[in-house]
Design a protein around this motif. Structure first.
Motif, short mmCIF file in Angstrom:
data_model
loop_
_atom_site.label_atom_id
_atom_site.label_comp_id
_atom_site.label_asym_id
_atom_site.label_seq_id
_atom_site.Cartn_x
_atom_site.Cartn_y
_atom_site.Cartn_z
N GLU A 178 20.61 22.31 89.61
CA GLU A 178 20.98 23.24 88.48
C GLU A 178 20.01 24.51 88.57
O GLU A 178 20.37 25.68 88.60
CB GLU A 178 20.86 22.71 87.04
CG GLU A 178 22.06 21.85 86.53
CD GLU A 178 23.28 22.24 86.62
OE1 GLU A 178 23.56 23.49 86.49
OE2 GLU A 178 24.26 21.36 86.81
N GLU A 232 23.87 28.34 83.95
CA GLU A 232 23.19 27.30 84.87
C GLU A 232 21.57 27.11 84.28
O GLU A 232 21.06 26.09 84.39
CB GLU A 232 23.06 27.91 86.23
CG GLU A 232 24.43 28.01 87.05
CD GLU A 232 25.33 26.95 87.34
OE1 GLU A 232 25.12 26.00 86.76
OE2 GLU A 232 26.25 27.03 88.20
N HIS A 258 22.07 24.80 81.69
CA HIS A 258 22.00 23.30 82.07
C HIS A 258 20.78 22.65 82.57
O HIS A 258 20.28 21.62 82.46
CB HIS A 258 23.08 23.39 83.59
CG HIS A 258 24.41 23.61 82.98
ND1 HIS A 258 25.36 24.09 84.03
CD2 HIS A 258 25.04 23.77 81.73
CE1 HIS A 258 26.49 24.21 83.53
NE2 HIS A 258 26.44 24.15 82.26
N ILE A 291 27.94 19.88 81.07
CA ILE A 291 27.93 20.64 82.41
C ILE A 291 29.29 20.57 83.04
O ILE A 291 29.75 21.54 83.75
CB ILE A 291 26.99 19.86 83.17
CG1 ILE A 291 25.64 20.27 82.56
CG2 ILE A 291 26.83 20.46 84.74
CD1 ILE A 291 24.27 19.54 83.34
N GLU A 317 31.31 23.80 84.53
CA GLU A 317 31.50 23.75 86.03
C GLU A 317 32.69 24.13 86.46
O GLU A 317 33.23 24.73 87.40
CB GLU A 317 30.91 22.81 86.64
CG GLU A 317 29.31 22.46 86.51
CD GLU A 317 28.58 23.67 87.11
OE1 GLU A 317 29.12 24.27 88.13
OE2 GLU A 317 27.47 23.98 86.82
N HIS A 374 33.08 27.74 86.56
CA HIS A 374 32.23 28.31 87.78
C HIS A 374 33.18 28.27 88.95
O HIS A 374 33.27 29.12 89.65
CB HIS A 374 31.03 27.45 87.86
CG HIS A 374 29.98 27.57 86.64
ND1 HIS A 374 28.89 26.99 86.89
CD2 HIS A 374 30.25 28.22 85.48
CE1 HIS A 374 28.17 27.38 85.63
NE2 HIS A 374 29.12 27.92 84.86
FE LIG Z 1 25.62 23.81 86.39
#
Ligand SMILES: [Fe+2]
Ligand SMILES: [Fe+2]
Length: 270
Positions: free
Chosen positions: A87, A119, A122, A201, A205, A208
């Motif tokens: 992270e 991030e 996280h 997370i 993600e 992302h």
């Molecule tokens: Fe992450």
């Protein structure tokens, strides 16, 4: 300050807590900034101090860390530390995408500042948990693979999108449920808290990887390249790790991989 220059300043910071705070502040600027894409911001010498990292953890090439059992407290701390390290690197790679690549649309910079913001969260969730277990970020060694791929693709935004979010971050989608299953078997309060953090997370993600998929396709279209056929070419050229099953097909589908791409990935990995 221009949000992209704020991202560069955050990228250069070496202290994790300072980097986290500066990243949240840079992301908050996007709500008031008019346009992020209006002019190039990169100047000579910008590379100095990129990326800012603390002296510890000691960085090692991949595959040098022995596996520890999650059934021991130290083994679990090492596991949480390794994800915490990922992270920390993920903050840097998102900030790097914001700062490095001139000439992209406004939404590209907003997307990557949003990723950097998540991030940073996280990292904080995992680092707080690690500290509750009696350890800190830097107490174990850290793998350098994520930043190494960032560096290799520094001159090619299409390769960066192909190989960082939609390859390395996508591997996180595959790996997370396996780690969670292991931690559920351990079944201690700290292991179950880690499962909860990993739920959060994993949900983020997917977003992302979706952002990576979106911009990868957008860049392929701009360059007149076929996204499915181009992927294995980029993997070979940049010596990226190959996708290995088992794939988290459900999460990957939500992150925007098509069936054609998933079967092409499986085929390319042999
Ligand atoms: Fe992450
Ligand atoms: Fe991520």
């Amino acid at each position: 300050m221009h949000p992209r220059l704020s991202a560069l300043a955050a990228l250069r910071l070496t202290d994790p807590e300072e980097k986290v705070a500066a990243t949240h502040a840079a992301a908050a600027l996007t709500t008031t900034a008019d346009a992020l894409a209006t002019h190039p911001i990169r100047t000579a010498g910008d590379e100095a101090g990129v990326p800012g990292r603390p002296e510890r953890p000691l960085r090692v090439a991949a595959h040098t860390q022995g596996k520890r059992s999650p059934f021991t407290p130290e083994g679990r701390a090492a596991l949480i530390h390794s994800i915490c390290h990922i992270e920390f690197n993920a903050i840097n790679l998102a900030l790097d995408a914001v700062w490095r690549f001139d000439g992209m649309p406004d939404a590209f910079y907003r997307d990557w500042l949003h990723v950097a913001d998540e991030e940073a969260l996280h990292f904080t969730l995992l680092h707080t948990h690690l500290q509750s277990m009696g350890y800190r970020y830097g107490d174990f060694i850290g793998h350098d693979g994520l930043w190494a791929m960032c560096e290799k693709t520094g001159g090619d935004v299409l390769a960066r999108m192909a190989l960082v979010p939609r390859t390395l971050e996508a591997r996180g989608l595959d790996a997370t449920p396996l780690i969670q299953a292991k931690l559920r078997r351990v079944n201690t309060p700290d292991a179950l808290r880690a499962v909860e953090i990993l739920d959060r997370i994993l949900a983020d993600e997917v977003g992302h990887v979706a952002i990576g998929n979106h911009w990868y396709r957008w860049l392929c279209e701009r360059e007149g390249r076929d996204p499915v056929a181009s992927y294995p070419v980029l993997v070979a050229h940049y010596e990226a790790p190959r996708m290995k099953p088992p794939f988290n097909l459900e999460a990957r589908a939500r992150a925007g991989f098509s069936d054609e791409e998933l079967s092409a990935l499986a085929k390319a990995s042999g």
